[in-house]
Design a protein around this motif. Structure first.
Motif, PDB file in Angstrom:
ATOM      1  N   GLY A 208       0.833  -1.253  -0.068  1.00 18.50           N
ATOM      2  CA  GLY A 208       0.081  -0.082  -0.063  1.00 18.50           C
ATOM      3  C   GLY A 208       0.782   1.380   0.201  1.00 18.50           C
ATOM      4  O   GLY A 208       0.543   2.222   0.148  1.00 18.50           O
ATOM      5  N   ILE A 209       2.262   1.313   0.105  1.00 21.30           N
ATOM      6  CA  ILE A 209       2.991   2.441   0.092  1.00 21.30           C
ATOM      7  C   ILE A 209       2.868   2.959   1.571  1.00 21.30           C
ATOM      8  O   ILE A 209       1.987   3.657   1.965  1.00 21.30           O
ATOM      9  N   VAL A 210       3.955   2.436   2.432  1.00 21.88           N
ATOM     10  CA  VAL A 210       3.891   2.961   3.945  1.00 21.88           C
ATOM     11  C   VAL A 210       5.355   3.775   3.995  1.00 21.88           C
ATOM     12  O   VAL A 210       6.302   3.268   3.828  1.00 21.88           O
ATOM     13  N   HIS A 211       5.356   5.120   4.277  1.00 27.87           N
ATOM     14  CA  HIS A 211       6.514   6.056   4.329  1.00 27.87           C
ATOM     15  C   HIS A 211       6.941   5.833   5.680  1.00 27.87           C
ATOM     16  O   HIS A 211       6.190   5.397   6.773  1.00 27.87           O
ATOM     17  N   PRO A 212       8.276   6.049   5.983  1.00 34.38           N
ATOM     18  CA  PRO A 212       9.024   5.722   7.300  1.00 34.38           C
ATOM     19  C   PRO A 212       8.440   7.085   8.022  1.00 34.38           C
ATOM     20  O   PRO A 212       8.528   8.159   7.496  1.00 34.38           O
ATOM     21  N   VAL A 213       8.275   6.805   9.320  1.00 34.69           N
ATOM     22  CA  VAL A 213       8.164   7.852  10.235  1.00 34.69           C
ATOM     23  C   VAL A 213       9.724   8.323  10.397  1.00 34.69           C
ATOM     24  O   VAL A 213      10.855   7.902  10.272  1.00 34.69           O
ATOM     25  N   ASP A 214       9.855   9.845  10.714  1.00 37.78           N
ATOM     26  CA  ASP A 214      10.822  10.589  10.805  1.00 37.78           C
ATOM     27  C   ASP A 214      11.916   9.625  11.787  1.00 37.78           C
ATOM     28  O   ASP A 214      11.507   9.637  12.817  1.00 37.78           O
ATOM     29  N   GLY A 215      12.909   9.524  11.321  1.00 38.49           N
ATOM     30  CA  GLY A 215      14.206   8.923  12.052  1.00 38.49           C
ATOM     31  C   GLY A 215      14.218   7.438  12.031  1.00 38.49           C
ATOM     32  O   GLY A 215      15.212   6.990  12.707  1.00 38.49           O
ATOM     33  N   TYR A 216      13.270   6.791  11.559  1.00 34.55           N
ATOM     34  CA  TYR A 216      13.178   5.195  11.634  1.00 34.55           C
ATOM     35  C   TYR A 216      14.270   4.601  10.839  1.00 34.55           C
ATOM     36  O   TYR A 216      15.079   3.660  11.233  1.00 34.55           O
ATOM     37  N   LEU A 217      14.315   5.035   9.741  1.00 38.48           N
ATOM     38  CA  LEU A 217      15.596   4.394   8.714  1.00 38.48           C
ATOM     39  C   LEU A 217      16.900   4.648   9.483  1.00 38.48           C
ATOM     40  O   LEU A 217      17.712   3.865   9.484  1.00 38.48           O
ATOM     41  N   GLN A 218      17.266   5.847  10.156  1.00 41.16           N
ATOM     42  CA  GLN A 218      18.644   6.188  10.961  1.00 41.16           C
ATOM     43  C   GLN A 218      18.655   5.314  12.020  1.00 41.16           C
ATOM     44  O   GLN A 218      19.663   4.964  12.343  1.00 41.16           O
ATOM     45  N   THR A 219      17.303   4.942  12.642  1.00 38.30           N
ATOM     46  CA  THR A 219      17.477   3.838  13.560  1.00 38.30           C
ATOM     47  C   THR A 219      18.155   2.570  13.185  1.00 38.30           C
ATOM     48  O   THR A 219      18.849   1.807  14.101  1.00 38.30           O
ATOM     49  N   LEU A 220      17.634   1.857  12.198  1.00 38.12           N
ATOM     50  CA  LEU A 220      18.137   0.820  11.563  1.00 38.12           C
ATOM     51  C   LEU A 220      19.421   1.054  11.189  1.00 38.12           C
ATOM     52  O   LEU A 220      20.259  -0.096  11.571  1.00 38.12           O
ATOM     53  N   ARG A 221      19.827   1.947  10.810  1.00 38.24           N
ATOM     54  CA  ARG A 221      21.448   2.277  10.503  1.00 38.24           C
ATOM     55  C   ARG A 221      22.279   2.231  11.754  1.00 38.24           C
ATOM     56  O   ARG A 221      23.354   1.629  11.871  1.00 38.24           O
ATOM     57  N   ASP A 222      21.735   2.842  12.767  1.00 37.78           N
ATOM     58  CA  ASP A 222      22.333   2.839  14.088  1.00 37.78           C
ATOM     59  C   ASP A 222      22.630   1.484  14.763  1.00 37.78           C
ATOM     60  O   ASP A 222      23.669   1.117  15.183  1.00 37.78           O
ATOM     61  N   VAL A 223      21.482   0.825  14.907  1.00 39.28           N
ATOM     62  CA  VAL A 223      21.571  -0.390  15.626  1.00 39.28           C
ATOM     63  C   VAL A 223      22.306  -1.578  14.902  1.00 39.28           C
ATOM     64  O   VAL A 223      22.843  -2.121  15.417  1.00 39.28           O
ATOM     65  N   THR A 224      22.080  -1.600  13.661  1.00 31.92           N
ATOM     66  CA  THR A 224      23.023  -2.572  12.592  1.00 31.92           C
ATOM     67  C   THR A 224      24.663  -2.016  12.915  1.00 31.92           C
ATOM     68  O   THR A 224      25.398  -3.134  13.042  1.00 31.92           O
ATOM     69  N   GLU A 225      24.939  -0.859  12.874  1.00 32.08           N
ATOM     70  CA  GLU A 225      26.356  -0.406  13.274  1.00 32.08           C
ATOM     71  C   GLU A 225      26.704  -0.779  14.787  1.00 32.08           C
ATOM     72  O   GLU A 225      27.818  -1.345  14.871  1.00 32.08           O
ATOM     73  N   GLU A 226      25.934  -0.667  15.796  1.00 35.87           N
ATOM     74  CA  GLU A 226      26.349  -1.081  16.935  1.00 35.87           C
ATOM     75  C   GLU A 226      26.462  -2.503  17.194  1.00 35.87           C
ATOM     76  O   GLU A 226      27.384  -2.799  17.739  1.00 35.87           O
ATOM     77  N   TYR A 227      25.750  -3.149  16.576  1.00 37.82           N
ATOM     78  CA  TYR A 227      25.693  -4.645  16.732  1.00 37.82           C
ATOM     79  C   TYR A 227      26.637  -5.475  15.594  1.00 37.82           C
ATOM     80  O   TYR A 227      26.779  -6.680  15.569  1.00 37.82           O
ATOM     81  N   GLY A 228      27.313  -4.607  14.707  1.00 37.43           N
ATOM     82  CA  GLY A 228      28.189  -5.373  13.610  1.00 37.43           C
ATOM     83  C   GLY A 228      27.486  -6.206  12.747  1.00 37.43           C
ATOM     84  O   GLY A 228      27.811  -7.079  12.106  1.00 37.43           O
ATOM     85  N   SER A 229      26.097  -5.715  12.606  1.00 37.25           N
ATOM     86  CA  SER A 229      25.126  -6.387  11.493  1.00 37.25           C
ATOM     87  C   SER A 229      25.224  -5.488  10.225  1.00 37.25           C
ATOM     88  O   SER A 229      25.680  -4.322  10.331  1.00 37.25           O
ATOM     89  N   LEU A 230      24.714  -6.063   9.010  1.00 38.66           N
ATOM     90  CA  LEU A 230      24.553  -5.108   7.968  1.00 38.66           C
ATOM     91  C   LEU A 230      23.162  -4.648   7.684  1.00 38.66           C
ATOM     92  O   LEU A 230      22.377  -5.090   8.314  1.00 38.66           O
ATOM     93  N   LEU A 231      23.069  -3.562   7.131  1.00 41.36           N
ATOM     94  CA  LEU A 231      21.941  -2.836   6.572  1.00 41.36           C
ATOM     95  C   LEU A 231      21.664  -3.072   5.290  1.00 41.36           C
ATOM     96  O   LEU A 231      22.668  -2.682   4.271  1.00 41.36           O
ATOM     97  N   ILE A 232      20.819  -3.629   4.899  1.00 42.07           N
ATOM     98  CA  ILE A 232      20.399  -4.185   3.304  1.00 42.07           C
ATOM     99  C   ILE A 232      18.948  -3.244   3.092  1.00 42.07           C
ATOM    100  O   ILE A 232      18.042  -3.381   3.605  1.00 42.07           O
ATOM    101  N   PHE A 233      19.372  -2.372   1.826  1.00 40.51           N
ATOM    102  CA  PHE A 233      18.042  -1.569   1.518  1.00 40.51           C
ATOM    103  C   PHE A 233      17.446  -2.331   0.402  1.00 40.51           C
ATOM    104  O   PHE A 233      18.348  -2.567  -0.537  1.00 40.51           O
ATOM    105  N   ASP A 234      16.303  -2.838   0.270  1.00 43.76           N
ATOM    106  CA  ASP A 234      15.530  -3.447  -0.857  1.00 43.76           C
ATOM    107  C   ASP A 234      15.261  -2.120  -1.806  1.00 43.76           C
ATOM    108  O   ASP A 234      13.976  -1.709  -1.369  1.00 43.76           O
ATOM    109  N   GLU A 235      15.777  -1.790  -2.709  1.00 41.53           N
ATOM    110  CA  GLU A 235      15.442  -0.688  -3.573  1.00 41.53           C
ATOM    111  C   GLU A 235      14.768  -1.125  -4.875  1.00 41.53           C
ATOM    112  O   GLU A 235      15.084  -0.529  -5.900  1.00 41.53           O
TER     113      GLU A 235
END
Length: 445
Positions: A208-235
């Motif tokens: 249905g197209i759901v826009h991210p709330v402000d800061g959500y994508l940055q949260t994904l970036r921050d938490v993956t970096e903190e735990y040594g995981s990768l962030l993959i964007f499906d574009e």
């Protein structure tokens, strides 16, 4: 409209094709119309009926059904020279160089044959390079027909969403609600040392197209970096449609480790790609040990079409045109809803759009996001706008498919066949097409 030829074709197809179609989303009720040809922003079916097309091949057709002359010339040149060789060609290198120059996350690429193949390969690469097995995905996100992501359930336990997938596959996948930063943090606190990657669409584009709330994508970036995981964007859907040549990651200012592509990057031909940091992508064979290969990967005709597609966009006003028309269409629908269905929600950005038949919302639509929900907290509808895949599923999905889609088709407007799939404006669409579409909305709603 008469549909005698389409009905006859569907009757034949039922005898030789599973369900009469080759992709389940094409199976509209009571039967699909069969397209004979495309013409700019229109398609003409087997009975001669003409429709304004907003399906656009489910996303790849940035220019509509008549590609610019340089694209057509490149396709003809490479097809005439010999369709494929089982050996590298220069056009693969040129296309990769162009993408790497424009997309923030991309230093190196591996071209494949579909968006599904791209996400399968990206997940394999993430697991191999981190030495971990678990993948975090978004509930309502779609990453192709692959075993690791065809799951349902929540963080406490996932199960396959279709027969044919062993439950052991789902044990390594952790679905979380999109836009729920707290849920992501809790999952990492519990399983962080086992999580190879978070795989997410920057915008839920198959729900249905759901826009991210402000800061959500940055949260994904921050938490993956903190735990040594990768962030993959499906574009696969948003790539080269949202955010122009920088894609959605450029629009939102968040750079993933890996990005998967499809659709537009192939200029209307079958394609997929995995791009990202060179230290990761070079781990694919033969440079590294992570197996990845394919007979048709980097197909020269596809590479030529994709390369000329993107070059033309870089040199012309393509994004200005499609984004202006997308905004005009979403704003126009929003005005119609104010009078006829104030509880409904207009969603989308750039050249993507959809109307979600949400069931609740304030009658006062003042200060709303006029050209598509941006998840603005100051908006009066903020608490009612869909923020997860589950929110979209709670909408009047049956009414959209069984009544609204049919009414729009009868008025000569071709929309995606259900409440969930994105719709697209192309470079071939005109202001007149938008105005005709808005009149159809007024009548159909």
């Amino acid at each position: 409209m008469r549909h005698d030829e389409s009905r006859a074709l569907y009757d034949r197809a039922l005898s030789v094709l599973a369900g009469g179609v080759n992709s389940s989303v094409r199976a509209t009720q009571p039967y699909p119309f069969f397209v004979e040809r495309g013409d700019g922003a229109h398609v003409i079916d087997a009975d001669g009926n003409r429709y304004i097309d907003y399906v656009m091949g489910y996303g790849p057709l940035l220019y509509g059904h008549d590609a610019p002359e340089p694209v057509q010339a490149a396709v003809q040149k490479h097809a005439a020279a010999g369709p494929m060789y089982g050996a590298p060609t220069e056009i693969e290198v040129e296309h990769a160089e162009f993408v790497a120059r424009h997309v923030p996350s991309v230093e190196m690429l591996r071209f494949v044959n579909s968006g599904t193949e791209a996400t399968v390969s990206a997940v394999r690469l993430a697991r191999a390079t981190t030495g971990r097995d678990k993948i975090v995905v978004m509930q309502g996100g779609y990453h192709g027909a692959q075993e690791s992501t065809l799951v349902e359930g929540g963080p406490e336990g996932a199960s396959p969403s279709t027969p044919g997938i062993p439950s052991s596959f789902a044990e390594h996948t952790i679905p979380v609600p999109f836009n729920d930063a707290e849920a992501v943090r809790e999952v990492f606190e519990a399983h962080g040392q086992d999580i190879a990657a978070v795989l997410a669409e920057p915008i839920l584009a198959n729900m249905g197209i759901v826009h991210p709330v402000d800061g959500y994508l940055q949260t994904l970036r921050d938490v993956t970096e903190e735990y040594g995981s990768l962030l993959i964007f499906d574009e696969v859907i948003t790539g080269f449609r949202v955010g122009g040549l920088q894609c959605a990651q450029g629009k939102f200012g968040v750079t993933p480790d890996l990005t998967t592509f499809g659709k537009i990057i192939g200029g209307g031909f079958p394609v997929g790609a995995i791009g990202g940091k060179a230290e990761l992508v070079e781990q694919f064979t033969p440079g590294g040990n992570v197996f990845q290969s394919g007979t048709f990967s980097g197909h020269p005709v596809t590479m030529a079409a994709g390369h000329e597609y993107l070059k033309y966009a870089a040199e012309n006003d393509v994004y200005d045109h499609v984004n202006r028309l997308g905004e005009k269409l979403r704003s126009g629908i929003s005005d119609i809803l104010e009078d006829q269905a104030p509880e409904y929600t207009v969603v989308g950005t750039d050249s993507m759009f959809k109307t979600i038949f949400t069931r609740h919302g304030p009658a006062d639509r003042d200060d709303l996001c006029e050209s598509g929900c941006e998840q603005r907290e100051s908006c009066a509808r903020f608490d009612y706008c869909p923020k997860t895949g589950a929110d979209v599923s709670k909408a009047e999905t049956d009414r959209w498919e069984r009544v609204f889609w049919q009414e729009m088709k009868d008025r000569g407007v071709f929309l995606t066949a259900n409440q969930f799939e994105s719709q697209f404006v192309s470079y071939a669409h005109t202001d007149e097409d938008i105005e005709e579409t808005l009149e159809a909305y007024k009548e159909a709603l």
